[in-house]
Design a protein around this motif. Structure first.
Motif, PDB file in Angstrom:
ATOM      1  N   SER A   1      71.812 -54.423 -29.267  1.00  0.00           N
ATOM      2  CA  SER A   1      72.106 -54.592 -30.691  1.00  0.00           C
ATOM      3  C   SER A   1      73.446 -55.280 -30.888  1.00  0.00           C
ATOM      4  O   SER A   1      73.583 -56.167 -31.734  1.00  0.00           O
ATOM      5  CB  SER A   1      72.099 -53.233 -31.405  1.00  0.00           C
ATOM      6  OG  SER A   1      70.820 -52.667 -31.360  1.00  0.00           O
TER       7      SER A   1
ATOM      8  N   SER B   1      73.138 -58.913 -30.065  1.00  0.00           N
ATOM      9  CA  SER B   1      72.380 -59.581 -31.113  1.00  0.00           C
ATOM     10  C   SER B   1      73.230 -59.795 -32.360  1.00  0.00           C
ATOM     11  O   SER B   1      73.225 -60.885 -32.954  1.00  0.00           O
ATOM     12  CB  SER B   1      71.136 -58.753 -31.445  1.00  0.00           C
ATOM     13  OG  SER B   1      70.385 -59.365 -32.441  1.00  0.00           O
ATOM     14  N   VAL B   2      73.968 -58.764 -32.766  1.00  0.00           N
ATOM     15  CA  VAL B   2      74.847 -58.890 -33.936  1.00  0.00           C
ATOM     16  C   VAL B   2      75.922 -59.942 -33.676  1.00  0.00           C
ATOM     17  O   VAL B   2      76.195 -60.795 -34.521  1.00  0.00           O
ATOM     18  CB  VAL B   2      75.487 -57.527 -34.286  1.00  0.00           C
ATOM     19  CG1 VAL B   2      76.612 -57.688 -35.302  1.00  0.00           C
ATOM     20  CG2 VAL B   2      74.437 -56.569 -34.814  1.00  0.00           C
TER      21      VAL B   2
ATOM     22  N   ARG C   1      74.434 -63.379 -33.876  1.00  0.00           N
ATOM     23  CA  ARG C   1      74.096 -63.754 -35.254  1.00  0.00           C
ATOM     24  C   ARG C   1      75.346 -64.157 -36.031  1.00  0.00           C
ATOM     25  O   ARG C   1      75.335 -65.139 -36.775  1.00  0.00           O
ATOM     26  CB  ARG C   1      73.379 -62.601 -35.958  1.00  0.00           C
ATOM     27  CG  ARG C   1      72.875 -62.981 -37.325  1.00  0.00           C
ATOM     28  CD  ARG C   1      71.975 -61.919 -37.917  1.00  0.00           C
ATOM     29  NE  ARG C   1      71.469 -62.393 -39.195  1.00  0.00           N
ATOM     30  CZ  ARG C   1      71.408 -61.666 -40.295  1.00  0.00           C
ATOM     31  NH1 ARG C   1      71.786 -60.410 -40.273  1.00  0.00           N
ATOM     32  NH2 ARG C   1      70.955 -62.180 -41.404  1.00  0.00           N
TER      33      ARG C   1
ATOM     34  N   LYS D   1      69.267 -68.455 -34.600  1.00  0.00           N
ATOM     35  CA  LYS D   1      69.560 -67.033 -34.485  1.00  0.00           C
ATOM     36  C   LYS D   1      68.862 -66.499 -33.234  1.00  0.00           C
ATOM     37  O   LYS D   1      67.726 -66.858 -32.946  1.00  0.00           O
ATOM     38  CB  LYS D   1      69.044 -66.268 -35.708  1.00  0.00           C
ATOM     39  CG  LYS D   1      69.435 -66.858 -37.054  1.00  0.00           C
ATOM     40  CD  LYS D   1      70.895 -66.672 -37.366  1.00  0.00           C
ATOM     41  CE  LYS D   1      71.258 -67.172 -38.731  1.00  0.00           C
ATOM     42  NZ  LYS D   1      71.541 -68.587 -38.820  1.00  0.00           N
TER      43      LYS D   1
ATOM     44  N   VAL E   1      68.418 -63.184 -32.746  1.00  0.00           N
ATOM     45  CA  VAL E   1      68.006 -61.809 -33.031  1.00  0.00           C
ATOM     46  C   VAL E   1      66.566 -61.583 -32.589  1.00  0.00           C
ATOM     47  O   VAL E   1      66.248 -60.543 -32.001  1.00  0.00           O
ATOM     48  CB  VAL E   1      68.192 -61.489 -34.526  1.00  0.00           C
ATOM     49  CG1 VAL E   1      67.775 -60.072 -34.829  1.00  0.00           C
ATOM     50  CG2 VAL E   1      69.635 -61.713 -34.943  1.00  0.00           C
TER      51      VAL E   1
ATOM     52  N   PHE F   1      66.457 -61.076 -28.807  1.00  0.00           N
ATOM     53  CA  PHE F   1      66.928 -59.764 -28.373  1.00  0.00           C
ATOM     54  C   PHE F   1      65.938 -58.657 -28.742  1.00  0.00           C
ATOM     55  O   PHE F   1      65.714 -57.732 -27.961  1.00  0.00           O
ATOM     56  CB  PHE F   1      68.308 -59.461 -28.967  1.00  0.00           C
ATOM     57  CG  PHE F   1      69.424 -60.159 -28.264  1.00  0.00           C
ATOM     58  CD1 PHE F   1      69.810 -59.772 -26.993  1.00  0.00           C
ATOM     59  CD2 PHE F   1      70.100 -61.207 -28.863  1.00  0.00           C
ATOM     60  CE1 PHE F   1      70.843 -60.423 -26.327  1.00  0.00           C
ATOM     61  CE2 PHE F   1      71.128 -61.855 -28.211  1.00  0.00           C
ATOM     62  CZ  PHE F   1      71.507 -61.461 -26.938  1.00  0.00           C
ATOM     63  N   ALA F   2      65.336 -58.729 -29.920  1.00  0.00           N
ATOM     64  CA  ALA F   2      64.375 -57.701 -30.336  1.00  0.00           C
ATOM     65  C   ALA F   2      63.135 -57.713 -29.445  1.00  0.00           C
ATOM     66  O   ALA F   2      62.660 -56.661 -29.000  1.00  0.00           O
ATOM     67  CB  ALA F   2      63.986 -57.903 -31.798  1.00  0.00           C
TER      68      ALA F   2
ATOM     69  N   VAL G   1      66.397 -52.026 -31.795  1.00  0.00           N
ATOM     70  CA  VAL G   1      67.281 -53.182 -31.635  1.00  0.00           C
ATOM     71  C   VAL G   1      67.095 -54.165 -32.789  1.00  0.00           C
ATOM     72  O   VAL G   1      68.073 -54.657 -33.365  1.00  0.00           O
ATOM     73  CB  VAL G   1      67.057 -53.865 -30.273  1.00  0.00           C
ATOM     74  CG1 VAL G   1      67.761 -55.211 -30.201  1.00  0.00           C
ATOM     75  CG2 VAL G   1      67.531 -52.965 -29.152  1.00  0.00           C
TER      76      VAL G   1
ATOM     77  N   SER H   1      70.113 -54.564 -35.449  1.00  0.00           N
ATOM     78  CA  SER H   1      70.766 -55.873 -35.396  1.00  0.00           C
ATOM     79  C   SER H   1      70.893 -56.488 -36.777  1.00  0.00           C
ATOM     80  O   SER H   1      71.964 -56.971 -37.170  1.00  0.00           O
ATOM     81  CB  SER H   1      69.991 -56.818 -34.494  1.00  0.00           C
ATOM     82  OG  SER H   1      69.975 -56.341 -33.179  1.00  0.00           O
TER      83      SER H   1
ATOM     84  N   SER I   1      74.546 -56.441 -38.834  1.00  0.00           N
ATOM     85  CA  SER I   1      75.155 -57.742 -39.118  1.00  0.00           C
ATOM     86  C   SER I   1      75.240 -57.991 -40.624  1.00  0.00           C
ATOM     87  O   SER I   1      76.214 -58.587 -41.093  1.00  0.00           O
ATOM     88  CB  SER I   1      74.411 -58.867 -38.411  1.00  0.00           C
ATOM     89  OG  SER I   1      73.062 -58.913 -38.806  1.00  0.00           O
TER      90      SER I   1
ATOM     91  N   SER J   1      65.592 -56.180 -42.086  1.00  0.00           N
ATOM     92  CA  SER J   1      65.749 -55.212 -40.996  1.00  0.00           C
ATOM     93  C   SER J   1      64.396 -54.647 -40.559  1.00  0.00           C
ATOM     94  O   SER J   1      64.111 -54.574 -39.358  1.00  0.00           O
ATOM     95  CB  SER J   1      66.670 -54.070 -41.431  1.00  0.00           C
ATOM     96  OG  SER J   1      67.944 -54.548 -41.757  1.00  0.00           O
TER      97      SER J   1
END
Length: 158
Positions: A27, A30-31, A34, A44, A46, A49-50, A65, A69, A73, A88
């Protein structure tokens, strides 16, 4: 300690702690990505990563995650608004799909073509879902089609 119950509880708690640590690290990465890429439109990481968290840790880890994330963010950098719950939750669903499709396949790792096609489809599903929750679909398709296509193509490249 030779107590089997203690050993079993200790092993379970270690597994839970390592899972939380994995969620926190993915997370945070990822944040950070981003926020670092905020000035470049539609690039991005994200989704990457997810999906990877879902592949490695399972659907619940992928959801955690993806959701954390986007939420973190937004809270830290982009601002929380009506879109935060939609983005989200949608990114959490992308993480769930990554876990459902690829977690527990043993040694059979997906091919780049499989990852690319399904990454593209998950990116489009995320974009359409967030659009349905925030904007009328027709307006979104007319206004944001080039950006969505660029974002989805980037998912294939990654």
């Amino acid at each position: 300690m030779d107590n089997p119950a203690y050993t079993q509880v200790h092993a379970i708690s270690f597994h839970v702690r390592s899972r939380w640590a994995f969620i926190a690290v993915f997370s945070a990465a990822s944040v950070g990505s981003r926020i670092a890429m905020a000035s470049i439109p539609n690039i991005k990481f994200v989704t990457f990563f997810a999906v990877m968290a879902g592949m490695i840790g399972g659907p619940t880890v992928g959801f955690s995650v993806g959701f954390l994330s986007m939420f973190a963010s937004d809270a830290a950098f982009f601002g929380v608004g009506s879109w935060t719950l939609a983005t989200s939750s949608s990114m959490g669903l992308v993480g769930i799909m990554g876990g459902l499709l690829w977690f527990g396949r043993g040694n059979k790792f997906p091919s780049r073509l499989e990852l690319g096609i399904l990454g593209y489809l998950m990116t489009l599903a995320y974009d359409l879902l967030t659009s349905l929750l925030n904007l009328p679909l027709l307006l979104h398709i007319l206004y944001d089609a080039p950006a969505t296509t660029m974002y989805a193509v980037l998912s294939i490249v990654l």
